[in-house]
Each structure stands twice: as C-alpha cells, then as structure tokens.
Design a protein around this motif. Structure first.
Motif, short mmCIF file in Angstrom:
data_model
loop_
_atom_site.label_atom_id
_atom_site.label_comp_id
_atom_site.label_asym_id
_atom_site.label_seq_id
_atom_site.Cartn_x
_atom_site.Cartn_y
_atom_site.Cartn_z
N LEU A 153 0.80 -1.23 0.00
CA LEU A 153 0.00 0.00 0.00
C LEU A 153 0.83 1.28 0.00
CD1 LEU A 153 -2.75 -1.06 2.56
CD2 LEU A 153 -2.90 -1.06 0.05
N GLY A 154 2.08 1.21 0.41
CA GLY A 154 2.90 2.41 0.45
C GLY A 154 2.27 3.47 1.35
N GLU A 155 2.16 4.70 0.84
CA GLU A 155 1.63 5.79 1.65
C GLU A 155 0.14 5.63 1.97
OE1 GLU A 155 2.49 9.42 -0.37
OE2 GLU A 155 4.66 9.33 0.04
N ARG A 156 -0.53 4.74 1.28
CA ARG A 156 -1.95 4.51 1.57
C ARG A 156 -2.15 3.66 2.82
NH1 ARG A 156 -1.68 3.55 -4.15
NH2 ARG A 156 -3.00 4.91 -5.40
N TYR A 157 -1.11 3.00 3.29
CA TYR A 157 -1.22 2.06 4.41
C TYR A 157 -1.84 2.72 5.64
CZ TYR A 157 0.20 -1.06 8.22
OH TYR A 157 0.22 -1.88 9.32
N GLY A 158 -2.94 2.14 6.13
CA GLY A 158 -3.58 2.60 7.34
C GLY A 158 -4.41 3.86 7.22
#
Length: 318
Positions: A221-226
């Motif tokens: 997810l990269g920067e999308r994670y969480g």
C-alpha cells in the motif's frame, strides 16, 4: 500436526525481504510445464495477455485435464505470499491433483506483479486484466465463461476478494465483465489495520504473524497504508457493501492472525443477504495444510474445500 509453539520463523522486515524471497523460492520450487503435465495427465500452457493501457502483459498459466472435452468450469486463482513473494506455477501441483483432475476443472493461475516493486493497484490490475481476457477468450480456451470461480490463498485470497468486489462494481456500473459463480477464499489477507483480537493475540507466534503481515501491507500500500479512506479494492475488509457477491467459501485456522477478519467478512456477507460458508479449523495455524499435509485436520479442510467446489460447479450447470 505440528504444534504451534514449536513453529518459529524469522519475521519479515523491509531489510530482509530479498533473503525471505530466496528462502521462499527454495522451499516452493517453481515446477516446469513438463512437470505440471504429469506424464500427459494435464494440458498446460503459459499465456501472455494484454495488461491494459500503459501496463505490461500479464502471464497466465492455463491447465486442465488432458482428456477433458467440452467447455469446462474454471478456477481463476491467485497465489499467496503476502503480495511480495510466490508465483503462479508453484501452487498448481496441488490444485491439479486435488481439484482439476477429480472435478474436471480448468485452472487459470495469475502471475501478478509483486510489491514493493509494484504496489497497489498494480497487482490487482494484473488480476483483473487476466480475468477479463480469460472471459473474452473462453471459447478458444475451452472454458465455460459463465462458470468461473475466483479463488486464492492468503494474500491471493485477499486479491481474490478484491477482484470479486471490483468485478461486481464494474458489472453494476457499466455492465462490464464476467459474472463469477463463486469465490474461494483460503485464509485470506483482508485487513491492513491488523487491530483484531486474533491479530494482537498471535503476535510473535507461528510462521506468519502480525508484524510480518504489517510489513507486507506496507509494501503493497505504500503511503496509503492505514489511511482512513483506503479503498476496499486495496483491503477488502474496508468494504461497507458486501451485497451482490457470488456464493463464498472462507476457511481459516483458529490460531492465526487472520481469524477474526475472516470471520467478520463472512458475517458481513450474511448480513448483506449473501451466501457464505465459513470454516474455522480448531488449533490450525496459518499454512497448516502445507506444513502438515497428511494431518487429519488438513484432510478435513481439503475435503471441505473440494466439496464446496464440487457443489458450486454442479449448481452452475443449472
């Protein structure tokens, strides 16, 4: 079966991903096409199909019983490995032995690109492009395009769930794409938040725990994670609408990180009026059926999956 407390593994970290991939490849060697053909029992071909505008081609491995005639129902399958490891070939020997041969089932296994080199949505786009191509070329493949089951294990199960959601929505919005007759989700990796009781309770225990799963999600997810607004196509547990899904099979071990997110997904399908068959195997850990293939629990799990596939295939004939 091996005791969970006796199983240890080096936890996945961003720094040891390369070494983990090497170990995974050594433990699950990629069979050749000749090996998959099993002395002529199966017809096997590797296909390179368009990946969509601006994306590379996608490799599919298509296999079927060599003596089968007529259009066959098909299992469109995504391998496990945290979306960072694994390949489309190594999962096929068991699938051909357990399902393709006994049930007269064609299999299409997807070689999707891996994270972190290809983060979301790249792997899902590969899976979707392959599914659309398979449906559009069903006649030449000898597949019944109206009898396709989407399936996968672990991270591949999460991709299968995401693909089923994406395909449902494209059908609703544009009338595009195939209509699968079922989805087979084996211990699927569904929730990047990792905040369930089972995720916390199993931290540091077993072959694949909360910390390794977090590294895999971060890679994918990269920067999308969480993030709060993460798409359900990225992490299917984020979905708020599970209506209109095909009959679903979910199984998971009672002693693994993904237990509670899998149970919650089945409940959400039921609450949306859908059809879900849920098995929680007592005392089973993530990957138990690979670690202990001859165990009684593994045989029971394999039988339950096969029976669901058989019923789904038979129901789709009507």
């Amino acid at each position: 079966m091996a005791a969970l407390g006796d199983l240890t593994a080096e936890r996945l970290t961003p720094g040891n991903l390369g070494a983990q991939r090497e170990r995974d490849a050594a433990s699950r060697p990629r069979p050749t096409v000749a090996e998959l053909r099993a002395d002529g029992r199966f017809a096997v071909e590797e296909l390179s199909v368009p990946g969509g505008e601006g994306r590379p081609d996608v490799t599919l491995v298509h296999a079927r019983p060599a003596d089968a005639t007529g259009p066959l129902p098909a299992l469109y399958y995504m391998h496990g490995g945290g979306m960072i490891m694994g390949n489309a070939w190594s999962v096929l020997p068991k699938i051909l032995r357990d399902w393709s041969g006994p049930l007269g089932l064609a299999v299409v296994s997807v070689e999707y690109r891996l994270a972190p080199e290809t983060p979301y949505p790249g792997p899902l786009e590969d899976c979707h492009a392959g599914l659309v191509w398979t449906a559009e070329h069903a006649d030449e493949l000898g597949i019944d395009g109206e009898r396709v089951i989407i399936g996968g294990k672990s991270a591949g199960g999460g991709l299968a769930a995401a693909l089923t959601l994406l395909n449902r929505d494209l059908n609703r919005e544009r009338g595009e794409g195939p209509v699968p007759v079922g989805q087979l989700l084996q211990c699927p990796m569904l929730d990047d938040r990792l905040d369930t009781p089972s995720a916390h309770r199993m931290a540091g225990i077993g072959l694949w725990d909360r910390s390794s799963t977090a590294v895999a999600w971060q890679a994918y997810l990269g920067e999308r994670y969480g993030t709060a607004d993460l798409s359900p196509y990225a992490a299917p547990a984020r979905a708020t609408d599970l209506s209109g899904l095909p009959p679903t099979y979910i199984d998971v071990g009672s002693a693994e990180t993904f237990r509670d997110e899998n149970v919650a997904y089945a409940h959400a399908i039921w609450q949306a009026g859908g059809d879900a068959e849920l098995h929680v195997w007592p005392g089973a850990f993530h990957g138990f059926d690979s670690v202990a293939p001859a165990a009684a629990l593994t045989r029971a799990a394999r039988h339950a999956r096969t029976q669901w596939l058989s019923r789904t295939v038979e129901r789709s004939r009507r």
